[in-house]
Design a protein around this motif. Structure first.
Motif, short mmCIF file in Angstrom:
data_model
loop_
_atom_site.label_atom_id
_atom_site.label_comp_id
_atom_site.label_asym_id
_atom_site.label_seq_id
_atom_site.Cartn_x
_atom_site.Cartn_y
_atom_site.Cartn_z
N ILE A 45 -18.48 -6.17 -7.97
CA ILE A 45 -17.04 -6.26 -8.14
C ILE A 45 -16.34 -6.15 -6.80
N LEU B 276 -12.55 -4.83 -5.50
CA LEU B 276 -11.44 -4.03 -6.02
C LEU B 276 -10.33 -3.90 -4.99
N GLU B 277 -9.11 -3.99 -5.42
CA GLU B 277 -7.95 -3.64 -4.62
C GLU B 277 -7.07 -2.71 -5.44
N ARG B 278 -6.16 -2.04 -4.77
CA ARG B 278 -5.31 -1.07 -5.45
C ARG B 278 -3.85 -1.47 -5.37
N GLU C 80 -5.99 -0.34 -10.34
CA GLU C 80 -6.93 -1.17 -9.58
C GLU C 80 -6.97 -2.54 -10.24
N GLY D 49 -9.20 -6.23 -9.96
CA GLY D 49 -10.43 -6.67 -9.32
C GLY D 49 -11.04 -7.91 -9.95
N ALA E 266 -8.58 -5.22 -14.66
CA ALA E 266 -7.75 -4.17 -14.05
C ALA E 266 -8.11 -2.85 -14.70
N ARG E 267 -7.89 -1.79 -13.94
CA ARG E 267 -8.16 -0.45 -14.49
C ARG E 267 -6.98 0.47 -14.17
N LEU F 143 -18.49 -0.33 -13.19
CA LEU F 143 -17.49 0.74 -13.07
C LEU F 143 -18.08 2.12 -13.33
#
Length: 512
Positions: free
Chosen positions: A45, A47-49, A62, A64, A85-86, A208
């Motif tokens: 994965i 990921l960006e925030r 997050e 991603g 997204a999380r 994750l």
């Protein structure tokens, strides 16, 4: 039923594509566009925030991309991106994370993080409410995701000078399938089965770091969830499903759809404002009269299209069947539409048909996923011998079944799609006015889930669980508790949605 025939499908995507390009620029800080696949391996994965405004202050999230093989059976298959997204819960609850699976196929939702529209804000508010349960993970679908590709196929315009005919629709669907495959020689379209959609969810779970997850899905999202439960039962703690679509029920029985129309008609016939427009037999009497009228022959209507051009369109028995199917999503509007046709006010309908018969595009993953699910022989027999075929026709299934050999996704077989016992606790939330996935779907599936519960929403349509329960706050609270702890003692069996205010026809009621 997720899709309608080519004859009634209108999906203008040019505006959507332009918005995606704009969103990728607007949300560069949140990396709305996927990172290059070449930098990642399958199952990895990126990921960006980002941060959004919540009701109690800023909320971090997050966004991603999950990288997966387009064809999981081939080690050399190209990598594609699946967006997700999380939103982490602000405090640990001990509950498994909820994986939120959208419907469609082809409902892309990650744009909500950068959209200020009311619908996007409403969706974000609903996602933030899951904080009381635990982490929330939103997963988009391979082949139609803002973090990867959006596969579409073109379909040609239909003639206006003759009524809709099922044979024409079958021919058009088969031609479109062959053209779509030929237009994508660089893609392995056989990799877009619902089993691959389910494997993407499990890959993301692993990436994750979650041992087990709960599922939340409506319409195709419920079918997708059922596929995850079928293939990875040990990884699913529990599920909440709405607008339920069992794996063997991609095509709804006409009699089940017709029964939902009858339930809507029962309430409409008691509305004093509609009473002056009703013929003998009420709303369903109008349907019967229209059926007899159009069985006798088509009508021709002259209207101006969206560009102001004078057009003449032929409307026949098949068009009436399609209208009954396509005008049922909003129960409050359906009686006025039917009564307008009964009183020979065809102009608005004719303008819709002119638009529907224009060339357009469909989301390619819809027929690809449907073809992978297929239909059991027993289910197909019920479809083709259904007593409501005269009223609604075979538009819901005939073209899809006929074109299945032209799509490259393999049929997953009865071992996959037929229901079988599952001990996973599941809450099925279903409206009895749902004409897209009738409530009978839940009633037939529930016996296979000994730890399952059904919550029927009287007057509920084809909506998500919490929207269906918008008038039942205690039931909503019980659903969140079920997701958090698995307890179901606060769940009712049935709730009533408010009676809608029915639309009226846009002409004076005729004199008696």
């Amino acid at each position: 039923m997720r899709t309608l025939p080519l004859s009634v499908r209108v999906l203008p995507l040019r505006t959507l594509f332009a918005w995606i390009a704009f969103a990728c620029l607007l949300l560069a800080g949140a990396a709305a566009c996927a990172a290059p696949a070449a930098a990642h391996g399958p199952g990895e994965i990126a990921l960006e925030r980002g941060r959004i405004d919540g009701p109690d202050g800023p909320v971090d999230y997050e966004i991603g991309t999950l990288y997966v093989r387009e064809n999981r059976a081939r080690a050399d298959s190209r990598l594609i991106g699946v967006g997700f997204a999380r939103i982490k819960a602000p405090r640990a609850t001990g509950a498994p994370p909820v994986f939120w699976l959208p419907g469609g196929p082809g409902l892309s939702v990650l744009g909500s993080f950068g959209d200020n529209s009311e619908s996007a804000r409403s969706r974000l508010r609903s996602w933030l409410n899951f904080a009381e349960v635990g982490d929330l993970v939103i997963v988009e679908q391979r082949g139609y995701t803002v973090r990867g590709e959006r596969l579409t196929a073109a379909y040609p315009a239909s003639a206006l000078d003759r009524p809709a005919a099922l044979d024409d629709d079958i021919r058009a669907m088969r031609e479109m399938a062959r053209a779509a495959v030929a237009a994508n020689p660089d893609k392995d379209l056989s990799g877009y089965t619902i089993a691959d959609f389910a494997a993407d969810v499990d890959d993301l779970r692993q990436a994750l770091g979650y041992e087990r997850i709960s599922l939340f899905g409506g319409s195709f999202g419920s079918q997708w969830s059922l596929a995850v439960m079928r293939l990875y039962p040990q990884r699913v703690a529990r599920a909440v499903l709405s607008g339920v679509e069992p794996l063997d029920n991609g095509y709804d029985l006409p009699s089940h759809v017709f029964a939902a129309l009858q339930r809507i008609g029962f309430e409409a016939d008691r509305d004093p404002a509609l009473a002056p427009y009703l013929p003998p037999g009420g709303s369903m009497g109008a349907v019967r009269a229209l059926h007899e009228r159009f069985a006798a022959g088509p009508v021709r209507v002259r209207v101006r299209d969206a560009r102001g051009r004078q057009r003449e369109v032929a409307l026949g028995a098949g068009d009436l069947q399609l209208a009954l199917l396509s005008h049922t999503d909003e129960a409050a509007q359906w009686p006025a539409f039917i009564l307008s046709l009964y009183h020979r006010r065809y102009e608005a309908w004719a303008r819709e048909v002119v638009q529907q018969r224009a060339a357009g595009e469909i989301k390619l993953i819809g027929p690809l996923a449907d073809s992978s699910l297929g239909v059991s022989a027993a289910r197909e027999y019920r479809l083709r011998s259904d007593p409501a075929l005269d009223w609604l026709g075979a538009w819901n299934f005939a073209s899809n079944i006929a074109s299945a050999p032209d799509w490259p996704t393999p049929d997953l077989g009865d071992a996959f799609r037929l229901p079988r016992r599952s001990d996973i606790p599941v809450l099925f939330v279903h409206g009895d006015w749902d004409t897209s996935t009738p409530v009978e779907n839940t009633r037939e599936l529930l016996p296979y889930f000994p730890n399952g519960r059904a919550l029927v929403v009287h007057r509920g349509g084809h909506d998500g669980a919490f929207y269906l329960l918008r008038d039942a706050p205690e039931a909503k609270k019980a659903v969140y508790e079920f997701l958090r702890s698995g307890r179901d003692d606060g769940l009712p069996v049935e709730v009533d949605a408010a009676l809608p205010k029915f639309d009226l026809p846009d002409f004076p009621a005729p004199a008696r």
